[in-house]
Enzyme design. Sequence first.
Site, PDB file in Angstrom:
ATOM      1  N   SER A  71      31.670  22.495  45.430  1.00 11.36           N
ATOM      2  CA  SER A  71      30.835  23.410  44.650  1.00 11.36           C
ATOM      3  C   SER A  71      30.070  22.602  43.606  1.00 11.36           C
ATOM      4  O   SER A  71      30.385  21.419  43.387  1.00 11.36           O
ATOM      5  CB  SER A  71      31.761  24.427  43.956  1.00 11.36           C
ATOM      6  N   TYR A 131      38.822  27.351  39.008  1.00  9.37           N
ATOM      7  CA  TYR A 131      37.832  27.079  40.063  1.00  9.37           C
ATOM      8  C   TYR A 131      37.310  25.650  39.929  1.00  9.37           C
ATOM      9  O   TYR A 131      37.248  24.897  40.909  1.00  9.37           O
ATOM     10  CB  TYR A 131      36.689  28.096  39.962  1.00  9.37           C
TER      11      TYR A 131
HETATM   12  P1  NDP Z   1      32.770  34.673  50.618  1.00  7.02           P
HETATM   13  O1  NDP Z   1      33.539  35.478  49.644  1.00  7.02           O
HETATM   14  O2  NDP Z   1      31.725  35.314  51.438  1.00  7.02           O
HETATM   15  O3  NDP Z   1      33.749  33.895  51.602  1.00  7.02           O
HETATM   16  C1  NDP Z   1      35.041  33.495  51.248  1.00  7.02           C
HETATM   17  C2  NDP Z   1      35.818  33.377  52.532  1.00  7.02           C
HETATM   18  O4  NDP Z   1      37.114  32.866  52.259  1.00  7.02           O
HETATM   19  C3  NDP Z   1      35.993  34.709  53.218  1.00  7.02           C
HETATM   20  O5  NDP Z   1      35.656  34.551  54.578  1.00  7.02           O
HETATM   21  C4  NDP Z   1      37.484  35.026  53.059  1.00  7.02           C
HETATM   22  O6  NDP Z   1      37.969  35.692  54.202  1.00  7.02           O
HETATM   23  C5  NDP Z   1      38.053  33.634  52.978  1.00  7.02           C
HETATM   24  N1  NDP Z   1      39.340  33.588  52.252  1.00  7.02           N
HETATM   25  C6  NDP Z   1      39.566  33.731  50.928  1.00  7.02           C
HETATM   26  N2  NDP Z   1      40.886  33.645  50.654  1.00  7.02           N
HETATM   27  C7  NDP Z   1      41.502  33.425  51.854  1.00  7.02           C
HETATM   28  C8  NDP Z   1      42.852  33.250  52.245  1.00  7.02           C
HETATM   29  N3  NDP Z   1      43.845  33.270  51.352  1.00  7.02           N
HETATM   30  N4  NDP Z   1      43.110  33.040  53.547  1.00  7.02           N
HETATM   31  C9  NDP Z   1      42.110  33.019  54.468  1.00  7.02           C
HETATM   32  N5  NDP Z   1      40.821  33.182  54.163  1.00  7.02           N
HETATM   33  C10 NDP Z   1      40.517  33.381  52.864  1.00  7.02           C
HETATM   34  O7  NDP Z   1      32.141  33.501  49.726  1.00  7.02           O
HETATM   35  P2  NDP Z   1      31.298  32.200  50.063  1.00  7.02           P
HETATM   36  O8  NDP Z   1      30.814  32.207  51.446  1.00  7.02           O
HETATM   37  O9  NDP Z   1      30.357  32.065  48.956  1.00  7.02           O
HETATM   38  O10 NDP Z   1      32.415  31.075  49.870  1.00  7.02           O
HETATM   39  C11 NDP Z   1      32.776  30.149  50.875  1.00  7.02           C
HETATM   40  C12 NDP Z   1      33.134  28.834  50.213  1.00  7.02           C
HETATM   41  O11 NDP Z   1      31.985  28.301  49.568  1.00  7.02           O
HETATM   42  C13 NDP Z   1      34.209  28.949  49.136  1.00  7.02           C
HETATM   43  O12 NDP Z   1      35.058  27.820  49.198  1.00  7.02           O
HETATM   44  C14 NDP Z   1      33.402  28.912  47.846  1.00  7.02           C
HETATM   45  O13 NDP Z   1      34.145  28.432  46.767  1.00  7.02           O
HETATM   46  C15 NDP Z   1      32.299  27.950  48.259  1.00  7.02           C
HETATM   47  N6  NDP Z   1      31.111  27.979  47.445  1.00  7.02           N
HETATM   48  C16 NDP Z   1      30.306  29.068  47.378  1.00  7.02           C
HETATM   49  C17 NDP Z   1      29.147  29.036  46.629  1.00  7.02           C
HETATM   50  C18 NDP Z   1      28.194  30.160  46.537  1.00  7.02           C
HETATM   51  O14 NDP Z   1      27.239  30.077  45.756  1.00  7.02           O
HETATM   52  N7  NDP Z   1      28.368  31.224  47.286  1.00  7.02           N
HETATM   53  C19 NDP Z   1      28.776  27.855  45.856  1.00  7.02           C
HETATM   54  C20 NDP Z   1      29.690  26.768  45.994  1.00  7.02           C
HETATM   55  C21 NDP Z   1      30.802  26.847  46.758  1.00  7.02           C
HETATM   56  P3  NDP Z   1      38.831  37.071  54.076  1.00  7.02           P
HETATM   57  O15 NDP Z   1      38.002  38.006  53.257  1.00  7.02           O
HETATM   58  O16 NDP Z   1      39.037  37.514  55.475  1.00  7.02           O
HETATM   59  O17 NDP Z   1      40.105  36.673  53.419  1.00  7.02           O
END
Ligand code: NDP
Length: 254
Positions: free
Chosen positions: A144, A157
Amino acid sequence: MKLFNLNEKVALITGGNGGIGLAMAKAIGEAGATVVIAGRNEDKNKNSIEELNSLNIKCKSLIVDVVDEISCNELIEDVVKEFGKINILVNNAGTNIRKRPEEYELDEWKSIIDTNLISMFTCSKAVFKFFKNVNGGKIINIGSMHSLFGAPLGSAYSASKGGVVQLTKSLANTWAKDNIQVNAVLPGYIDTTLTRQARIDIPELQKRVEERTPAGRWGDPDDLGGIAVFLSSDASNYVTGTAIPVDGGYSING
Ligand code: NDP
């Protein structure tokens, strides 16, 4: 182009049922790989599979809770049972709870470290022996901007995402001789469920990001597709231990 061709490859994307993970799954699948997406939410898994099917991508969804070591181990064994091997792991699942440091309960703080950082170690450890079976592999860890900066409302985070970069370097160093490349991607501000909540918590965030980002806009999840294919493919065989921002220039604007 052959260099970026992922035919015959099997890729697992944790948190691949939405946002950045699904966009990466689409790009990796369109480059020829079979993709397995894994999350906790069955409905989101199902909807994402429909989307991948509509693009003629070979795909499957599995349930995982990445904070549970047994669940991670079973996930990776299930992928290998079904497809015979695994070549690419995208450690993408992540979460956040925004609070001032003094307001966190310790359990909340630890849950963010568990989800964002420890899960990457667990899944990477579990995949190692299967990568050895196919003489190598690719791991892509999602960091991130907070791998670089300290978020005032995100001590857990920021700590987790800083850790992602160091874990990436350490695994890359250890496993280079096993032909395993481990790299981190540092997305800028991308329009997903995670940041939709952030914009509710921090109303000025939308405008602040637009103003600071040289590209002048928030990122779309599909902006992460290219880097996912590059780091999954032979094009990156001599690239390891890096942390690559995909941020429209956000991190280089002082
Ligand atoms: P979303 O909330 O759309 O995606 C998060 C994903 O993580 C979901 O698919 C969720 O699936 C899964 N998840 C969370 N906890 C668990 C768990 N305990 N077990 C299995 N799956 C889990 O957000 P983003 O797409 O934005 O985030 C994806 C990644 O990108 C993350 O690591 C985030 O920190 C990173 N990121 C995002 C940024 C942004 O601007 N959006 C910027 C920088 C980094 P489910 O709901 O099925 O549990």
